[in-house]
Every structure is written in C-alpha cells, then in structure tokens.
Design an enzyme around this catalytic site. Structure first.
Site, PDB file in Angstrom:
ATOM      1  N   HIS A 148      -0.532  -1.877  -6.351  1.00  0.00           N
ATOM      2  CA  HIS A 148      -1.072  -2.714  -5.310  1.00  0.00           C
ATOM      3  C   HIS A 148      -1.125  -4.164  -6.180  1.00  0.00           C
ATOM      4  O   HIS A 148      -0.746  -5.250  -5.678  1.00  0.00           O
ATOM      5  CB  HIS A 148      -2.620  -2.453  -5.191  1.00  0.00           C
ATOM      6  CG  HIS A 148      -3.335  -3.622  -4.408  1.00  0.00           C
ATOM      7  ND1 HIS A 148      -3.196  -3.800  -3.071  1.00  0.00           N
ATOM      8  CD2 HIS A 148      -4.116  -4.511  -4.748  1.00  0.00           C
ATOM      9  CE1 HIS A 148      -4.324  -4.753  -2.643  1.00  0.00           C
ATOM     10  NE2 HIS A 148      -4.576  -5.177  -3.808  1.00  0.00           N
ATOM     11  N   GLU A 149      -1.620  -4.403  -7.372  1.00  0.00           N
ATOM     12  CA  GLU A 149      -1.667  -5.433  -8.288  1.00  0.00           C
ATOM     13  C   GLU A 149      -0.390  -6.096  -8.587  1.00  0.00           C
ATOM     14  O   GLU A 149      -0.135  -7.212  -8.611  1.00  0.00           O
ATOM     15  CB  GLU A 149      -2.409  -5.052  -9.669  1.00  0.00           C
ATOM     16  CG  GLU A 149      -4.094  -4.547  -9.294  1.00  0.00           C
ATOM     17  CD  GLU A 149      -4.783  -5.644  -8.273  1.00  0.00           C
ATOM     18  OE1 GLU A 149      -4.636  -6.931  -8.468  1.00  0.00           O
ATOM     19  OE2 GLU A 149      -5.720  -5.508  -7.742  1.00  0.00           O
ATOM     20  N   HIS A 152       0.923  -7.949  -5.777  1.00  0.00           N
ATOM     21  CA  HIS A 152       0.487  -9.258  -5.758  1.00  0.00           C
ATOM     22  C   HIS A 152       1.518 -10.316  -6.246  1.00  0.00           C
ATOM     23  O   HIS A 152       1.971 -11.499  -5.750  1.00  0.00           O
ATOM     24  CB  HIS A 152      -0.990  -9.510  -6.112  1.00  0.00           C
ATOM     25  CG  HIS A 152      -1.992  -9.098  -5.108  1.00  0.00           C
ATOM     26  ND1 HIS A 152      -2.204  -9.658  -4.080  1.00  0.00           N
ATOM     27  CD2 HIS A 152      -3.079  -8.388  -5.180  1.00  0.00           C
ATOM     28  CE1 HIS A 152      -2.977  -8.854  -3.454  1.00  0.00           C
ATOM     29  NE2 HIS A 152      -3.654  -8.206  -4.298  1.00  0.00           N
ATOM     30  N   GLU A 211      -3.920  -9.052   0.791  1.00  0.00           N
ATOM     31  CA  GLU A 211      -4.342  -7.782   0.251  1.00  0.00           C
ATOM     32  C   GLU A 211      -3.813  -6.713   1.080  1.00  0.00           C
ATOM     33  O   GLU A 211      -3.297  -5.717   0.532  1.00  0.00           O
ATOM     34  CB  GLU A 211      -6.117  -7.610   0.352  1.00  0.00           C
ATOM     35  CG  GLU A 211      -6.895  -8.424  -0.376  1.00  0.00           C
ATOM     36  CD  GLU A 211      -6.625  -7.949  -1.987  1.00  0.00           C
ATOM     37  OE1 GLU A 211      -6.440  -7.112  -2.091  1.00  0.00           O
ATOM     38  OE2 GLU A 211      -6.265  -8.968  -2.808  1.00  0.00           O
TER      39      GLU A 211
END
Length: 283
Positions: A148-149, A152, A211
């Site tokens: 997920h990070e 970004h 997100e």
C-alpha cells in the site's frame, strides 16, 4: 440576519467560480497517464524535482530516529520490501514501462516507534514503525502495508498532492482578489468558507481517492510478489479490531475500515487474475 444571508450567497458564488477554475486547471495539467491506474494525473511536479528533497528528508529522518538492524523483524521488512519492488518491476515491464522506475533508489528500514504506521517517500524510500508489527503479524500482513505505501509512491500521490495544494493556494489568492472590495469582516468569512469548502470538496475526497487507489495497486503488487491477497482482508480486520476513536468518513483523509475492507473484497479476484499472468496462482 440579512448580512449573514448575503455573505452565504456570495460565498457560494465565489467558491463555485474558483472550484471550476481548479477543475479547468487540473484538466490542463493532467497530461501524464499513470501505468498502474490508467488514469491521467494532476501532476506538474517532476521526479527530478521531488526525489532529491524526498531522499534528503528520508536520510535526515534516519539520523534522528533509531533504525533497527539485524533482527528477524528488520530482515523481514527488507525481504518483503524487495519482493514488492520486484513485483512492481515485473508489472511495469509487462506493460512496456520498464523505464518508469528510473531514478528510484529503493530502501527499506524498520524504525523503533510505538506508533502504528508505515510510509514510503517518493522514489521508494520506505519506513516501517515497529509499532505496527503486532498487527501485521507475518509477511503477508507486512506485504499488505508495504504494498500500500509503495503504491502511493508509484502512483505519484505525493507529487499530485503538491500540485493540488499549489492550485488551491492560487485559487485562494483569487478569492482574496475577488473579495478585496468587501469589508474586512466579509473577506474573512469568504476566506474561511473557501478554506472549509475546499477541504471538504477537494482535499479530503482527493486523499480518500489516493488511499483507495493505493489499496488497489498494493493488492496487485502483493499478489504478484507471492502473498495471497485474501490476507489483506485479514490484516485490515485486525487493524479495525484495534478500535479507537474514528472520524466520520467524509471528514477523514482515509476511507473507513469497513469501506476499505468491502472495496478490497471486490478487488481480490482482479489481483489474483493479474498475478496468474506471472505464474502466481491462488485458489
């Protein structure tokens, strides 16, 4: 009472005018298509501009915090990070975008901090806080977070946010100019209304969209990396079980846990199908 109503009407007119300006400006600058999303990005901050600053800030952070080295957990962070990186490279190469990661300088660090958090700076600089490890529990949980990070960064969310902030500042100047003939009290009302309105109508939805986008990309990357995307649901259920006060979704930068879990469940079949193209099969 009359003046309050007048201010409210004028505020709506001015805010509508300048929100349209944001949309038009966004359309003008949205010229680059992100290979992970297939969408055109609002982004006029290049990697050449943002990477040096991000790398410097990352190095500064590491000097000011305790980096955990040589432990099983630290090695796990490096292992998962490398697998996510390799998955991103495989996926981009399959799309004919091998050069997309030029300039990335991948780094994965575990930092001693009780906060339940992790982050990735533009250019692939990753930090995982030790406080999140009791919730990640295993490599699959950690892959959910790190995927997920990293997403970004891959989706250029940092640069996009900088672009949005700059546009909002420009529009704020426009609001000030448009109301310059009003009384100081009315100017203050207009500025406050613009600040609140732009946050609720632009900034927060934009952040929630980022997100959700990172969730989707991250799910795909963890699947390609060899981690069953079903485990992302298990991780978020553990995260949700931590409890604590939460804001209503519409005034939050993140989707609610329930929304996130529901969205991920819908995306799992697609992530598995993409992983299968790389020879990784899940039941």
């Amino acid at each position: 009472m009359f003046y309050c109503n007048f201010d409210f009407v004028k505020t709506k007119q001015i805010m509508r005018k300048y929100f349209i300006a944001i949309i038009i400006a966004g359309a003008i600058w949205s010229c680059a298509t992100n290979p992970f999303t297939g969408k055109k990005n609002l982004n006029f901050v290049s990697n050449d501009q943002i990477f040096p600053t991000a790398f410097a800030q990352y190095n500064q952070f590491l000097t000011e915090n305790k980096v955990i080295k040589g432990t099983t957990a630290a090695k796990q962070v490096e292992t998962v990070g490398m697998k996510i990186k390799n998955a991103a490279e495989k996926y981009l190469t399959s799309l004919g975008q091998k050069d997309y990661l030029n300039g990335y300088a991948w780094e994965y660090k575990l930092v001693e901090n009780k906060e339940v958090n992790a982050w990735c700076m533009p250019g692939g600089k990753i930090v995982v806080y030790s406080g999140i490890l009791p919730i990640t529990k295993d490599e699959a949980g950690l892959a959910t977070v790190m995927g997920h990070e990293v997403s970004h960064a891959l989706a250029n969310h940092g640069a996009q946010r900088m672009s949005v902030d700059q546009l909002q500042q420009i529009v704020g100047v426009g609001v000030a100019a448009a109301t310059s003939q009003q009384s100081a009290e009315k100017q203050a009302i207009f500025q406050q209304a613009y600040g609140v309105g732009s946050t609720l109508a632009v900034t927060l939805p934009f952040s929630r969209s980022n997100e959700s986008e990172a969730d989707e990309i991250g799910l795909t990357l963890m699947a390609i990396a060899g981690y069953n995307p079903d485990q992302a649901i298990v991780f978020w259920q553990r995260m949700s079980a931590q409890g604590g006060a939460s804001q209503p979704e519409f005034i939050s930068t993140h989707p609610s846990d329930a929304t996130r879990i529901a969205n991920l469940k819908k995306l799992i079949p697609k992530a598995k199908a993409t992983a299968a193209k790389f020879g990784v099969v899940y039941k």
